[in-house]
Scaffold this motif. Structure first.
Motif, PDB file in Angstrom:
ATOM      1  N   HIS A   1     -39.136  -4.306  13.453  1.00 20.45           N
ATOM      2  CA  HIS A   1     -39.523  -5.516  12.726  1.00 20.45           C
ATOM      3  C   HIS A   1     -39.837  -5.918  11.127  1.00 20.45           C
ATOM      4  O   HIS A   1     -39.685  -5.581  10.076  1.00 20.45           O
ATOM      5  CB  HIS A   1     -38.877  -6.873  13.094  1.00 20.45           C
ATOM      6  CG  HIS A   1     -38.029  -7.265  14.100  1.00 20.45           C
ATOM      7  ND1 HIS A   1     -37.802  -6.526  16.020  1.00 20.45           N
ATOM      8  CD2 HIS A   1     -36.844  -7.506  13.972  1.00 20.45           C
ATOM      9  CE1 HIS A   1     -36.852  -7.126  15.863  1.00 20.45           C
ATOM     10  NE2 HIS A   1     -35.873  -7.185  15.409  1.00 20.45           N
ATOM     11  N   ARG A   2     -41.861  -6.034  11.378  1.00 23.40           N
ATOM     12  CA  ARG A   2     -42.305  -5.853  10.670  1.00 23.40           C
ATOM     13  C   ARG A   2     -42.680  -4.429  10.056  1.00 23.40           C
ATOM     14  O   ARG A   2     -42.480  -5.293   8.536  1.00 23.40           O
ATOM     15  CB  ARG A   2     -44.019  -6.017  11.287  1.00 23.40           C
ATOM     16  CG  ARG A   2     -44.207  -6.791  10.545  1.00 23.40           C
ATOM     17  CD  ARG A   2     -44.668  -8.749   9.907  1.00 23.40           C
ATOM     18  NE  ARG A   2     -44.012  -9.161  11.475  1.00 23.40           N
ATOM     19  CZ  ARG A   2     -44.871  -9.870  11.774  1.00 23.40           C
ATOM     20  NH1 ARG A   2     -46.459  -9.903  11.523  1.00 23.40           N
ATOM     21  NH2 ARG A   2     -44.839 -10.974  12.360  1.00 23.40           N
TER      22      ARG A   2
ATOM     23  N   ILE B   1     -31.892 -18.088  10.254  1.00 26.32           N
ATOM     24  CA  ILE B   1     -32.817 -17.426   8.805  1.00 26.32           C
ATOM     25  C   ILE B   1     -32.467 -15.885   9.617  1.00 26.32           C
ATOM     26  O   ILE B   1     -33.027 -15.057  10.494  1.00 26.32           O
ATOM     27  CB  ILE B   1     -34.329 -17.895  10.095  1.00 26.32           C
ATOM     28  CG1 ILE B   1     -34.845 -19.214   9.472  1.00 26.32           C
ATOM     29  CG2 ILE B   1     -35.652 -17.140   8.740  1.00 26.32           C
ATOM     30  CD1 ILE B   1     -35.695 -19.880  11.225  1.00 26.32           C
ATOM     31  N   ALA B   2     -32.515 -15.828   8.279  1.00 28.50           N
ATOM     32  CA  ALA B   2     -32.247 -14.108   7.759  1.00 28.50           C
ATOM     33  C   ALA B   2     -33.431 -13.181   7.549  1.00 28.50           C
ATOM     34  O   ALA B   2     -34.738 -14.392   7.203  1.00 28.50           O
ATOM     35  CB  ALA B   2     -31.654 -14.519   6.243  1.00 28.50           C
ATOM     36  N   ASP B   3     -33.350 -12.349   7.752  1.00 24.67           N
ATOM     37  CA  ASP B   3     -34.470 -11.292   8.476  1.00 24.67           C
ATOM     38  C   ASP B   3     -35.066 -11.024   6.551  1.00 24.67           C
ATOM     39  O   ASP B   3     -36.110 -11.530   6.998  1.00 24.67           O
ATOM     40  CB  ASP B   3     -34.619  -9.895   8.810  1.00 24.67           C
ATOM     41  CG  ASP B   3     -34.059 -10.309  10.613  1.00 24.67           C
ATOM     42  OD1 ASP B   3     -34.884 -11.165  11.025  1.00 24.67           O
ATOM     43  OD2 ASP B   3     -33.989  -9.707  11.424  1.00 24.67           O
TER      44      ASP B   3
ATOM     45  N   LEU C   1     -30.479  -8.807   4.801  1.00 27.65           N
ATOM     46  CA  LEU C   1     -30.411  -7.631   5.714  1.00 27.65           C
ATOM     47  C   LEU C   1     -30.754  -8.396   6.974  1.00 27.65           C
ATOM     48  O   LEU C   1     -31.921  -8.590   7.096  1.00 27.65           O
ATOM     49  CB  LEU C   1     -31.505  -6.773   5.020  1.00 27.65           C
ATOM     50  CG  LEU C   1     -30.967  -5.650   4.138  1.00 27.65           C
ATOM     51  CD1 LEU C   1     -30.503  -6.229   2.698  1.00 27.65           C
ATOM     52  CD2 LEU C   1     -32.257  -4.446   3.906  1.00 27.65           C
ATOM     53  N   GLU C   2     -30.253  -7.630   8.343  1.00 27.53           N
ATOM     54  CA  GLU C   2     -30.609  -8.321   9.652  1.00 27.53           C
ATOM     55  C   GLU C   2     -31.377  -6.888   9.976  1.00 27.53           C
ATOM     56  O   GLU C   2     -30.202  -6.236  10.379  1.00 27.53           O
ATOM     57  CB  GLU C   2     -29.267  -8.853  10.915  1.00 27.53           C
ATOM     58  CG  GLU C   2     -29.017  -9.981   9.879  1.00 27.53           C
ATOM     59  CD  GLU C   2     -29.997 -10.610  10.140  1.00 27.53           C
ATOM     60  OE1 GLU C   2     -30.047 -11.851  11.526  1.00 27.53           O
ATOM     61  OE2 GLU C   2     -31.423 -11.383   9.403  1.00 27.53           O
ATOM     62  N   PHE C   3     -32.249  -7.104  10.814  1.00 25.60           N
ATOM     63  CA  PHE C   3     -32.539  -5.689  11.629  1.00 25.60           C
ATOM     64  C   PHE C   3     -32.806  -5.736  12.701  1.00 25.60           C
ATOM     65  O   PHE C   3     -33.025  -6.387  13.195  1.00 25.60           O
ATOM     66  CB  PHE C   3     -33.845  -5.517  11.386  1.00 25.60           C
ATOM     67  CG  PHE C   3     -34.526  -5.686   9.236  1.00 25.60           C
ATOM     68  CD1 PHE C   3     -33.744  -4.252   8.940  1.00 25.60           C
ATOM     69  CD2 PHE C   3     -35.257  -6.789   9.418  1.00 25.60           C
ATOM     70  CE1 PHE C   3     -34.184  -4.296   7.553  1.00 25.60           C
ATOM     71  CE2 PHE C   3     -35.388  -6.303   7.776  1.00 25.60           C
ATOM     72  CZ  PHE C   3     -34.605  -5.186   7.259  1.00 25.60           C
ATOM     73  N   GLN C   4     -32.020  -5.391  13.492  1.00 22.70           N
ATOM     74  CA  GLN C   4     -31.465  -5.731  14.878  1.00 22.70           C
ATOM     75  C   GLN C   4     -32.060  -4.689  15.845  1.00 22.70           C
ATOM     76  O   GLN C   4     -31.665  -3.243  15.790  1.00 22.70           O
ATOM     77  CB  GLN C   4     -29.753  -5.659  15.085  1.00 22.70           C
ATOM     78  CG  GLN C   4     -29.227  -6.096  16.457  1.00 22.70           C
ATOM     79  CD  GLN C   4     -29.708  -7.765  16.850  1.00 22.70           C
ATOM     80  OE1 GLN C   4     -29.840  -8.224  15.576  1.00 22.70           O
ATOM     81  NE2 GLN C   4     -29.535  -8.301  17.574  1.00 22.70           N
TER      82      GLN C   4
ATOM     83  N   VAL D   1     -25.985  -6.269   5.741  1.00 21.58           N
ATOM     84  CA  VAL D   1     -25.801  -5.133   6.079  1.00 21.58           C
ATOM     85  C   VAL D   1     -26.892  -4.900   7.897  1.00 21.58           C
ATOM     86  O   VAL D   1     -27.636  -6.252   7.347  1.00 21.58           O
ATOM     87  CB  VAL D   1     -26.636  -3.802   5.357  1.00 21.58           C
ATOM     88  CG1 VAL D   1     -25.768  -3.572   4.397  1.00 21.58           C
ATOM     89  CG2 VAL D   1     -27.853  -3.889   4.885  1.00 21.58           C
ATOM     90  N   TRP D   2     -26.522  -4.192   8.574  1.00 15.28           N
ATOM     91  CA  TRP D   2     -27.174  -4.120   9.942  1.00 15.28           C
ATOM     92  C   TRP D   2     -28.257  -3.572   9.523  1.00 15.28           C
ATOM     93  O   TRP D   2     -27.689  -1.612   9.280  1.00 15.28           O
ATOM     94  CB  TRP D   2     -26.235  -3.972  11.063  1.00 15.28           C
ATOM     95  CG  TRP D   2     -25.659  -5.193  11.293  1.00 15.28           C
ATOM     96  CD1 TRP D   2     -24.202  -5.379  10.689  1.00 15.28           C
ATOM     97  CD2 TRP D   2     -25.380  -6.858  12.129  1.00 15.28           C
ATOM     98  NE1 TRP D   2     -23.717  -6.827  10.829  1.00 15.28           N
ATOM     99  CE2 TRP D   2     -25.225  -7.372  12.216  1.00 15.28           C
ATOM    100  CE3 TRP D   2     -26.898  -6.966  12.744  1.00 15.28           C
ATOM    101  CZ2 TRP D   2     -24.681  -8.192  12.692  1.00 15.28           C
ATOM    102  CZ3 TRP D   2     -27.423  -8.301  12.930  1.00 15.28           C
ATOM    103  CH2 TRP D   2     -25.669  -9.060  13.364  1.00 15.28           C
ATOM    104  N   ILE D   3     -29.434  -3.017   9.523  1.00 10.28           N
ATOM    105  CA  ILE D   3     -30.276  -2.025  10.235  1.00 10.28           C
ATOM    106  C   ILE D   3     -31.110  -1.945  11.733  1.00 10.28           C
ATOM    107  O   ILE D   3     -30.838  -3.038  12.195  1.00 10.28           O
ATOM    108  CB  ILE D   3     -31.418  -2.312   8.921  1.00 10.28           C
ATOM    109  CG1 ILE D   3     -30.864  -1.546   7.755  1.00 10.28           C
ATOM    110  CG2 ILE D   3     -32.692  -0.385   9.636  1.00 10.28           C
ATOM    111  CD1 ILE D   3     -32.370  -1.606   7.146  1.00 10.28           C
ATOM    112  N   VAL D   4     -30.443  -0.814  12.294  1.00 13.86           N
ATOM    113  CA  VAL D   4     -30.028  -0.846  13.890  1.00 13.86           C
ATOM    114  C   VAL D   4     -31.390  -0.118  14.227  1.00 13.86           C
ATOM    115  O   VAL D   4     -31.349   1.306  13.790  1.00 13.86           O
ATOM    116  CB  VAL D   4     -28.879  -0.908  14.579  1.00 13.86           C
ATOM    117  CG1 VAL D   4     -28.692  -0.610  16.565  1.00 13.86           C
ATOM    118  CG2 VAL D   4     -28.031  -1.622  13.604  1.00 13.86           C
TER     119      VAL D   4
END
Length: 254
Positions: free
Chosen positions: A59-60, A84-86, A95-98, A118-121
């Protein structure tokens, strides 16, 4: 969380400092040990955002590709829900980091809440996901797209199946996994999934840095050129054998 408010200023966790949550204004304490990333935690056991998940180095690493002022942006809905959005860009994209598992219901709720997102998985959370994705690519035909891409069933790989049904772009990050293809680099790769009708998905490898640059500055996301097939030759094989040979030649494999 990476940030808390300390005397009204967003700061990263520092030992001996006390802050407040930018989402709910509750007291937060710094966690600055040696085993986990330094982060802020609510002093109480109740977090204000039930969508929030423990932050990993993955994530970081993604969040740090973007300006600090874009990270961990508070959103409040008319019904008083706070999330709270990433990352939220200046153009309004979220952008959400899942990393952890997410239910279809929660995914739909987030997409409705944020709108443009968008999703980044993380594709390496489960050991079976990478080999099943690689196997699906091995037998998939090329997609009819300008860039190099593969056309898959949305049930050929577990991770593809879990992310079907959404309405927003999904990028799979397998890190620097080796896809053993002469047409793809060994590093700096991410997979863009585009779900289309009739249970199919187009999997397009793109440059990871181009995805970052796209959200930083609007630069285009860059894929990879298709390999140039060899000149066709008239086959001496009769009938059905010739048809099979032509069909196999069109199916690019890793």
């Amino acid at each position: 969380m990476k940030y808390a408010l300390v005397e009204g200023i967003r700061l990263e966790a520092t030992a001996g400092v006390r802050g407040t949550c930018p989402g709910c204004s509750s007291p937060m304490i710094p966690k600055c040990g040696h085993k986990r990333l330094h982060h802020w935690a609510h002093k109480s056991t109740v977090a204000c955002d039930h969508w929030w998940e423990p932050e990993t180095e993955w994530h970081r690493g993604w969040k740090n590709q973007f300006p600090a002022e874009w990270q961990e942006i508070r959103h409040a809905a008319s019904n008083a829900d706070v999330h709270i959005a990433d990352v939220k860009t200046t153009s309004g994209s979220v952008l959400e980091f899942q990393y952890s598992a997410i239910s279809p219901e929660e995914r739909a709720s987030r997409e409705a809440f944020y709108g443009r997102m968008v999703w980044i998985v993380n594709g390496k959370r489960l050991k079976r996901d990478l080999p099943s994705f690689q196997e699906a690519l091995t037998y998939a035909p090329s997609a009819e797209t300008k860039a190099r891409a593969w056309l898959l069933s949305d049930q050929t790989s577990a991770i593809i199946g879990r992310w079907r049904g959404g309405s927003h772009p999904v990028f799979l990050d397998f890190g620097d996994a080796d896809f053993s293809s002469p047409w793809l680099p060994s590093t700096g790769l991410i997979w863009w999934l585009a779900y289309i009708p009739r249970g199919r998905v187009i999997a397009t490898p793109v440059h990871r840095q181009s995805v970052i640059d796209h959200f930083l500055s609007g630069a285009p996301i860059r894929g990879f050129a298709k390999p140039t097939p060899p000149p066709s030759r008239r086959s001496g094989l009769p009938g059905f054998q010739a048809y099979r040979a032509r069909n196999d030649a069109r199916r690019w494999r890793f």
